[in-house]
Design a protein around this motif. Structure first.
Motif, PDB file in Angstrom:
ATOM      1  N   ASP A   1       0.831  -1.207   0.000  1.00  0.00           N
ATOM      2  CA  ASP A   1       0.000   0.000   0.000  1.00  0.00           C
ATOM      3  C   ASP A   1       0.866   1.257   0.000  1.00  0.00           C
ATOM      4  OD1 ASP A   1      -2.648   1.374   0.332  1.00  0.00           O
ATOM      5  OD2 ASP A   1      -1.705   2.020   2.188  1.00  0.00           O
ATOM      6  N   ALA A   2       1.956   1.228   0.763  1.00  0.00           N
ATOM      7  CA  ALA A   2       2.853   2.384   0.806  1.00  0.00           C
ATOM      8  C   ALA A   2       3.475   2.636  -0.562  1.00  0.00           C
ATOM      9  CB  ALA A   2       3.949   2.167   1.846  1.00  0.00           C
ATOM     10  N   CYS A   3       3.909   1.577  -1.221  1.00  0.00           N
ATOM     11  CA  CYS A   3       4.513   1.735  -2.549  1.00  0.00           C
ATOM     12  C   CYS A   3       3.512   2.332  -3.540  1.00  0.00           C
ATOM     13  CB  CYS A   3       5.023   0.385  -3.065  1.00  0.00           C
ATOM     14  SG  CYS A   3       6.537  -0.191  -2.250  1.00  0.00           S
ATOM     15  N   LEU A   4       2.254   1.940  -3.424  1.00  0.00           N
ATOM     16  CA  LEU A   4       1.221   2.535  -4.270  1.00  0.00           C
ATOM     17  C   LEU A   4       1.127   4.036  -4.009  1.00  0.00           C
ATOM     18  CD1 LEU A   4      -1.589  -0.178  -3.956  1.00  0.00           C
ATOM     19  CD2 LEU A   4      -0.203   0.302  -5.987  1.00  0.00           C
ATOM     20  N   GLN A   5       1.234   4.441  -2.733  1.00  0.00           N
ATOM     21  CA  GLN A   5       1.189   5.861  -2.384  1.00  0.00           C
ATOM     22  C   GLN A   5       2.416   6.607  -2.908  1.00  0.00           C
ATOM     23  OE1 GLN A   5      -0.224   6.939   1.674  1.00  0.00           O
ATOM     24  NE2 GLN A   5      -0.471   4.738   1.975  1.00  0.00           N
ATOM     25  N   PHE A   6       3.527   5.888  -3.071  1.00  0.00           N
ATOM     26  CA  PHE A   6       4.731   6.516  -3.614  1.00  0.00           C
ATOM     27  C   PHE A   6       4.656   6.658  -5.133  1.00  0.00           C
ATOM     28  CE2 PHE A   6       7.082   4.158   0.035  1.00  0.00           C
ATOM     29  CZ  PHE A   6       6.598   5.084   0.949  1.00  0.00           C
ATOM     30  N   GLY A   7       3.596   6.138  -5.735  1.00  0.00           N
ATOM     31  CA  GLY A   7       3.435   6.244  -7.177  1.00  0.00           C
ATOM     32  C   GLY A   7       3.879   5.029  -7.968  1.00  0.00           C
ATOM     33  N   ILE A   8       4.169   3.916  -7.282  1.00  0.00           N
ATOM     34  CA  ILE A   8       4.568   2.671  -7.957  1.00  0.00           C
ATOM     35  C   ILE A   8       3.301   1.888  -8.263  1.00  0.00           C
ATOM     36  CG2 ILE A   8       5.916   0.547  -7.756  1.00  0.00           C
ATOM     37  CD1 ILE A   8       7.641   2.066  -5.653  1.00  0.00           C
ATOM     38  N   GLU A   9       2.983   1.724  -9.539  1.00  0.00           N
ATOM     39  CA  GLU A   9       1.686   1.169  -9.929  1.00  0.00           C
ATOM     40  C   GLU A   9       1.529  -0.313  -9.579  1.00  0.00           C
ATOM     41  OE1 GLU A   9       0.825   2.011 -13.990  1.00  0.00           O
ATOM     42  OE2 GLU A   9       0.905   4.188 -13.722  1.00  0.00           O
ATOM     43  N   VAL A  10       2.562  -1.118  -9.814  1.00  0.00           N
ATOM     44  CA  VAL A  10       2.500  -2.549  -9.494  1.00  0.00           C
ATOM     45  C   VAL A  10       3.742  -2.898  -8.672  1.00  0.00           C
ATOM     46  CG1 VAL A  10       2.259  -4.893 -10.380  1.00  0.00           C
ATOM     47  CG2 VAL A  10       1.290  -2.981 -11.671  1.00  0.00           C
ATOM     48  N   PRO A  11       3.689  -2.719  -7.368  1.00  0.00           N
ATOM     49  CA  PRO A  11       4.872  -2.952  -6.528  1.00  0.00           C
ATOM     50  C   PRO A  11       5.356  -4.395  -6.583  1.00  0.00           C
ATOM     51  CG  PRO A  11       3.196  -1.713  -5.349  1.00  0.00           C
ATOM     52  CD  PRO A  11       2.549  -2.224  -6.591  1.00  0.00           C
ATOM     53  N   ARG A  12       6.677  -4.554  -6.677  1.00  0.00           N
ATOM     54  CA  ARG A  12       7.306  -5.874  -6.629  1.00  0.00           C
ATOM     55  C   ARG A  12       7.926  -6.034  -5.248  1.00  0.00           C
ATOM     56  NH1 ARG A  12      11.373  -4.486 -11.192  1.00  0.00           N
ATOM     57  NH2 ARG A  12      11.239  -2.606  -9.891  1.00  0.00           N
ATOM     58  N   ILE A  13       7.417  -6.982  -4.485  1.00  0.00           N
ATOM     59  CA  ILE A  13       7.831  -7.140  -3.097  1.00  0.00           C
ATOM     60  C   ILE A  13       8.632  -8.433  -2.916  1.00  0.00           C
ATOM     61  CG2 ILE A  13       7.089  -7.186  -0.693  1.00  0.00           C
ATOM     62  CD1 ILE A  13       6.333  -4.610  -2.222  1.00  0.00           C
TER      63      ILE A  13
ATOM     64  N   ARG B   1      -3.850 -13.872  -3.895  1.00  0.00           N
ATOM     65  CA  ARG B   1      -4.673 -12.665  -3.756  1.00  0.00           C
ATOM     66  C   ARG B   1      -4.233 -11.553  -4.706  1.00  0.00           C
ATOM     67  NH1 ARG B   1      -4.324 -11.620   2.536  1.00  0.00           N
ATOM     68  NH2 ARG B   1      -5.124  -9.610   1.839  1.00  0.00           N
ATOM     69  N   GLY B   2      -3.267 -11.864  -5.582  1.00  0.00           N
ATOM     70  CA  GLY B   2      -2.894 -10.907  -6.615  1.00  0.00           C
ATOM     71  C   GLY B   2      -1.702 -10.035  -6.322  1.00  0.00           C
ATOM     72  N   PHE B   3      -1.025 -10.255  -5.202  1.00  0.00           N
ATOM     73  CA  PHE B   3       0.163  -9.461  -4.884  1.00  0.00           C
ATOM     74  C   PHE B   3       1.350  -9.961  -5.701  1.00  0.00           C
ATOM     75  CE2 PHE B   3      -2.523  -8.772  -1.218  1.00  0.00           C
ATOM     76  CZ  PHE B   3      -2.293  -7.447  -0.879  1.00  0.00           C
ATOM     77  N   ASN B   4       2.187  -9.036  -6.154  1.00  0.00           N
ATOM     78  CA  ASN B   4       3.374  -9.378  -6.938  1.00  0.00           C
ATOM     79  C   ASN B   4       4.539  -9.593  -5.976  1.00  0.00           C
ATOM     80  OD1 ASN B   4       5.304  -9.722  -8.876  1.00  0.00           O
ATOM     81  ND2 ASN B   4       5.235  -7.648  -9.683  1.00  0.00           N
ATOM     82  N   VAL B   5       4.619 -10.787  -5.413  1.00  0.00           N
ATOM     83  CA  VAL B   5       5.620 -11.085  -4.386  1.00  0.00           C
ATOM     84  C   VAL B   5       6.516 -12.238  -4.821  1.00  0.00           C
ATOM     85  CG1 VAL B   5       4.161 -10.246  -2.509  1.00  0.00           C
ATOM     86  CG2 VAL B   5       4.056 -12.662  -3.154  1.00  0.00           C
TER      87      VAL B   5
END
Length: 346
Positions: free
Chosen positions: A193-205, A238-242
């Motif tokens: 969620d934080a990465c989305l707020q930083f402007g990263i559209e699809v965060p890779r974790i 659940r769709g997270f890019n991890v």
């Protein structure tokens, strides 16, 4: 262009907080992207301005509505709580611990009342804080208490590396016991969620293993198989890019090179050591730190809190040598997060 209002706490008056704030607010680029005001003591801020021979003007206010938000002027929400006749820079003092506490709680109050859109904290001194009777481990616990937040996590961030922790200030033996599927999922959701707020559209974790080589298929431990892998599998479903568990001795180097937007560390030192190796610069001749470029973001709060990831540096307070780089980065991160929330509300 959105310009969020940010409350910047002055930190411990005896430390480098006032100095790095003056230096940061000397940059016109700060006012181009946000509207900053300082929760602090106007007398101490004026002393910092004088010591730096800065042309900036200190503007004491008692209400956010009275702030000018103009480059060249430092708006100070003046709590007028430091006795300058007994104040001493570079020393642990009860009055400074109390003042730092008041600066933080005022910033929280303003943010909770939506008078400001985010907060940035300069360093406080834990010894002084407790000497004044405020028995908190630090900023994070103060924020959690006064926002009634039960689930939160620390995120370390610089320009290239972002690290969240499954656990922080607990003994290492306890930290291993806290590597649980539910907590791993919780902090991964927070950093995503934080990465989305930083402007990263699809965060890779990237999610670290706990054991050497992420246990090498069970040779060096069982936490990966029992807790970490199930967490990774559920997050993927659940769709997270991890990805993970990634061996911890390579995860952070990969992230630094751009393979991951965020990292999940299993315990305090696993995440802090690589982060500080990258972000803290030392003078080889003097053995003193030249600059610290990382920031500390508390996730899970109802308000935004970003902090410099260094201490009060009493040894150099008042000497004019403290670097504002971490303060500038903190303001930048807080601005991005605040803008993201403002856009979402709009």
């Amino acid at each position: 262009m959105l310009k969020p209002k940010l409350a910047i706490t002055m930190g411990d008056p005896a430390g480098i907080g006032p100095e790095i704030i003056v230096k940061a607010l000397s940059e016109k680029s700060v006012y181009d992207k946000c509207l900053p005001l300082v929760t602090g003591d106007a007398k101490v801020m004026q002393q910092a301005v004088n010591q730096l021979d800065s042309p900036l003007n200190v503007h004491p206010i008692k209400d956010v509505a009275d702030a000018k938000f103009e480059y060249g002027t430092i708006d100070v929400y003046d709590l007028d709580c430091v006795d300058m006749t007994t104040f001493r820079q570079g020393e642990v003092q009860e009055q400074c611990g109390h003042a730092a506490f008041l600066f933080v709680t005022k910033a929280i109050e303003l943010a909770m009342a939506k008078e400001v859109d985010g907060t940035v904290t300069a360093p406080l001194n834990k010894e002084a804080l407790n000497l004044a009777g405020h028995h908190f481990d630090g900023h994070t616990e103060i924020y959690a208490h006064f926002t009634n937040t039960k689930k939160y996590a620390m995120l370390l961030a610089d320009e290239f590396l972002r690290v969240i922790h499954v656990s922080t200030h607990v003994p290492l033996r306890v930290a291993c016991d806290r590597v649980k599927k539910e907590r791993i999922i919780e902090v991964t959701e927070l950093i995503n969620d934080a990465c989305l707020q930083f402007g990263i559209e699809v965060p890779r974790i990237g999610i670290a293993g706990l054991n050497p080589h992420a246990s090498d298929g069970g040779l060096f431990g069982y936490e990966e198989e029992k807790e970490i892998i199930p967490a990774v599998e559920e997050l993927k479903s659940r769709g997270f890019n991890v990805a993970g568990p990634v061996p911890p001795d390579s995860l952070f180097a990969k992230a630094r090179c751009g393979q991951f937007d965020g990292c999940v560390a299993m315990y305090h030192d696993q995440g802090h050591i690589p982060f500080k190796v990258c972000g803290f610069q030392w003078d080889k001749k003097t053995g003193k730190m030249e600059s610290a470029e990382g920031v500390n973001i508390t996730l899970g709060l109802p308000i935004i809190r970003v902090s410099v990831d260094h201490g009060t540096a009493f040894d150099v307070a008042g000497k004019g040598v403290a670097s504002p780089s971490a303060m500038l980065l903190s303001i930048d991160y807080a601005t991005k997060m605040a803008c993201s929330r403002l856009i979402t509300k709009a």
